[in-house]
Design an enzyme around this catalytic site. Structure first.
Site, PDB file in Angstrom:
ATOM      1  N   ASP A 149      42.296 130.898 -14.542  1.00 34.90           N
ATOM      2  CA  ASP A 149      41.756 131.347 -15.815  1.00 34.90           C
ATOM      3  C   ASP A 149      42.802 132.016 -16.698  1.00 34.90           C
ATOM      4  O   ASP A 149      42.481 132.499 -17.789  1.00 34.90           O
ATOM      5  CB  ASP A 149      40.561 132.272 -15.610  1.00 34.90           C
ATOM      6  CG  ASP A 149      40.760 133.283 -14.489  1.00 34.90           C
ATOM      7  OD1 ASP A 149      41.855 133.307 -13.898  1.00 34.90           O
ATOM      8  OD2 ASP A 149      39.824 134.040 -14.191  1.00 34.90           O
ATOM      9  N   HIS A 176      42.243 138.079 -14.008  1.00 35.59           N
ATOM     10  CA  HIS A 176      41.568 139.356 -13.824  1.00 35.59           C
ATOM     11  C   HIS A 176      42.058 140.029 -12.541  1.00 35.59           C
ATOM     12  O   HIS A 176      42.394 139.352 -11.572  1.00 35.59           O
ATOM     13  CB  HIS A 176      40.045 139.159 -13.753  1.00 35.59           C
ATOM     14  CG  HIS A 176      39.483 138.457 -14.941  1.00 35.59           C
ATOM     15  ND1 HIS A 176      39.002 137.158 -14.878  1.00 35.59           N
ATOM     16  CD2 HIS A 176      39.336 138.855 -16.223  1.00 35.59           C
ATOM     17  CE1 HIS A 176      38.571 136.802 -16.071  1.00 35.59           C
ATOM     18  NE2 HIS A 176      38.768 137.804 -16.911  1.00 35.59           N
ATOM     19  N   HIS A 227      36.701 139.815  -6.638  1.00 40.21           N
ATOM     20  CA  HIS A 227      36.083 141.012  -7.239  1.00 40.21           C
ATOM     21  C   HIS A 227      35.085 141.688  -6.297  1.00 40.21           C
ATOM     22  O   HIS A 227      34.711 142.843  -6.533  1.00 40.21           O
ATOM     23  CB  HIS A 227      35.344 140.663  -8.533  1.00 40.21           C
ATOM     24  CG  HIS A 227      36.228 140.287  -9.673  1.00 40.21           C
ATOM     25  ND1 HIS A 227      37.304 141.051 -10.071  1.00 40.21           N
ATOM     26  CD2 HIS A 227      36.187 139.222 -10.524  1.00 40.21           C
ATOM     27  CE1 HIS A 227      37.895 140.471 -11.098  1.00 40.21           C
ATOM     28  NE2 HIS A 227      37.242 139.359 -11.396  1.00 40.21           N
ATOM     29  N   ASP A 268      45.141 135.405 -10.493  1.00 43.57           N
ATOM     30  CA  ASP A 268      44.000 135.267 -11.393  1.00 43.57           C
ATOM     31  C   ASP A 268      44.240 136.137 -12.627  1.00 43.57           C
ATOM     32  O   ASP A 268      44.922 137.164 -12.564  1.00 43.57           O
ATOM     33  CB  ASP A 268      42.729 135.715 -10.675  1.00 43.57           C
ATOM     34  CG  ASP A 268      41.457 135.381 -11.419  1.00 43.57           C
ATOM     35  OD1 ASP A 268      40.826 134.371 -11.077  1.00 43.57           O
ATOM     36  OD2 ASP A 268      41.085 136.144 -12.332  1.00 43.57           O
TER      37      ASP A 268
END
Length: 443
Positions: A346, A261, A222, A259
């Site tokens: 995740d 996200h 990120h 991931d």
């Protein structure tokens, strides 16, 4: 860079940090309970919650690398060539905020599970190598992706973190920093660089080099070029990609990010670069809200960014189809020199921060297929980088099963996964998402 103070006791460790040869002093103290939480004699002493016990055991600091050259920490060519897996550990024990999901218990949970499942060099001999020490990334390494103003600003902010204990360095996430965050983030990036060096060295001497895995934190995907974001400080996989190009002449880099996200930082770093293909699968509508299907790159880089938002509830069937119909064909067409992976765990059905239905078996499948893809396309050169994963037990089991995949061993996912908690995947929506991406990217 905007800083906000968060009251907490200052760390007594200052700018010291851990590498793997210090971990033996703490990893044996822990076990994991049925919910994936660390326990010691069924309670957390205060000094463990603050991390002070670990930090007092530090025996030495590490000097930063300066420039490109032969790394004395790389194992011998003969030793690497015999291995099937090489990994490095950078747990960032001083980088921690109590009750934050991205805590300093994440990497120790994995190391503990690997030891328990006898998947370390202690039990496996030459087929698994752990890098015992490695150099932190240099500021120049970090600045190949991030603005120097951000890097120097973060370093200067460590004085404030020393005084206040914890500061927020980004309001989105939120991303915090302690007195050790800057140096421990250099160590995390350095672990990835060292693994690239090791895997590339091995690939020159054998047709089936070991897969690398950086068990590191803080995570990175990120972190945007101008600053931190979403628990991430430096873009570890992006920094390794630039390093592979610069130090080894591996011009074409294929990055897979699974991931839950969207890896917006990596996306932004290479959005106009035709030599780095960034492919992200992530849950539609999840943080940070980027990664739409029509984000495909710009300028010379148009077509080398692929984003596939998956509907909530997507699981093993969806991801297997995505790999076979999207990931593999893209990689085959791109013809990479190395494959790097932002490995976020995740998406697991037990993870608290999202609502996909990946299982431990899903991650075994991905690890197996990616390893084979790298062998077919780029001489086996492949390095995984830990990103998310916040249920300690599902994170640990899933990483361990990824290790089994790299070793060519049978999955033990059935011993952990519970099919009874899964529900029907949204197959129609998944098919529509895949078809739209195939149309946009002419697959």
């Amino acid at each position: 860079m905007q800083l906000q103070a968060f009251p907490c006791s200052p760390s007594s460790a200052g700018n010291m940090f851990l590498v793997r040869h210090h971990l033996y002093k703490w990893k044996s103290h822990f076990r994991i309970d049925a919910d994936g939480k660390f326990v010691e004699d069924q309670f957390f002493p205060k000094n463990l919650r603050s991390g002070r016990r670990f930090l007092r055991s530090i025996g030495a600091s590490i000097t930063c690398s300066n420039g490109i050259g032969k790394d004395p920490y790389i194992p011998s060519n003969e030793k690497i060539s015999d291995a099937r897996l090489i990994y490095a550990v950078a747990p960032a024990m001083g980088h921690n905020q109590e009750s934050h999901p991205e805590s300093h218990f994440r990497v120790p949970a994995i190391v503990n599970a690997l030891e328990k499942m006898e998947m370390t060099p202690k039990f496996r001999g030459s087929e698994i190598i752990e890098l015992q020490s490695f150099k932190p990334a240099s500021v120049d390494d970090i600045a190949s992706v991030h603005a120097r103003a951000y890097v120097s600003g973060l370093e200067k902010a460590m004085d404030q973190a020393s005084q206040q204990g914890i500061i927020f360095i980004d309001g989105s996430g939120p991303t915090y920093a302690t007195a050790t965050t800057f140096h421990e983030s250099l160590v995390a990036a350095g672990a990835g660089i060292a693994l690239v060096d090791s895997v590339v060295a091995a690939s020159k001497n054998c047709l089936d080099p070991p897969v690398g895995f950086a068990l590191i934190r803080p995570p990175g995907h990120h972190a945007i070029p101008l600053g931190p974001m979403g628990f991430c400080v430096f873009g570890n996989v992006a920094i390794a990609a630039r390093y592979a190009q610069r130090a080894h002449g591996l011009k074409r880099v294929f990055i897979i990010d699974f991931d839950v996200h969207h890896g917006n930082g990596t996306n932004d770093a290479f959005y106009d670069d035709p030599d780095i293909f960034f492919l992200s699968t992530h849950q539609d509508g999840s943080y940070p809200g980027t990664g739409k299907v029509d984000e495909v790159g710009r300028g010379d880089g148009e077509g080398t960014t692929l984003n596939l938002p998956l509907p909530g509830g997507s699981g093993d069937i969806a991801m297997t189809t995505v790999f076979d119909e999207i990931i593999a064909p893209c990689a085959q067409r791109f013809k990479p020199d190395i494959i790097l992976v932002s490995a976020g765990y995740d998406g697991h059905v037990l993870d608290p921060l999202a609502s996909l239905q990946f299982t431990t078996g899903t991650y075994y499948m991905l690890a197996s297929k990616i390893k084979l893809l790298a062998k077919d396309l780029c001489g086996g050169r492949c390095v995984f980088f830990l990103e998310g994963g916040y249920n300690l037990k599902s994170l640990s089991y899933s990483v361990a099963d990824s290790f089994r995949a790299f070793l060519g061993e049978q999955s033990l996912a059935s011993e952990f996964d519970n099919p009874a908690i899964l529900y029907e995947e949204p197959s129609t929506k998944v098919k529509q998402a895949i078809q739209r991406v195939k149309h946009i990217h002419s697959l």
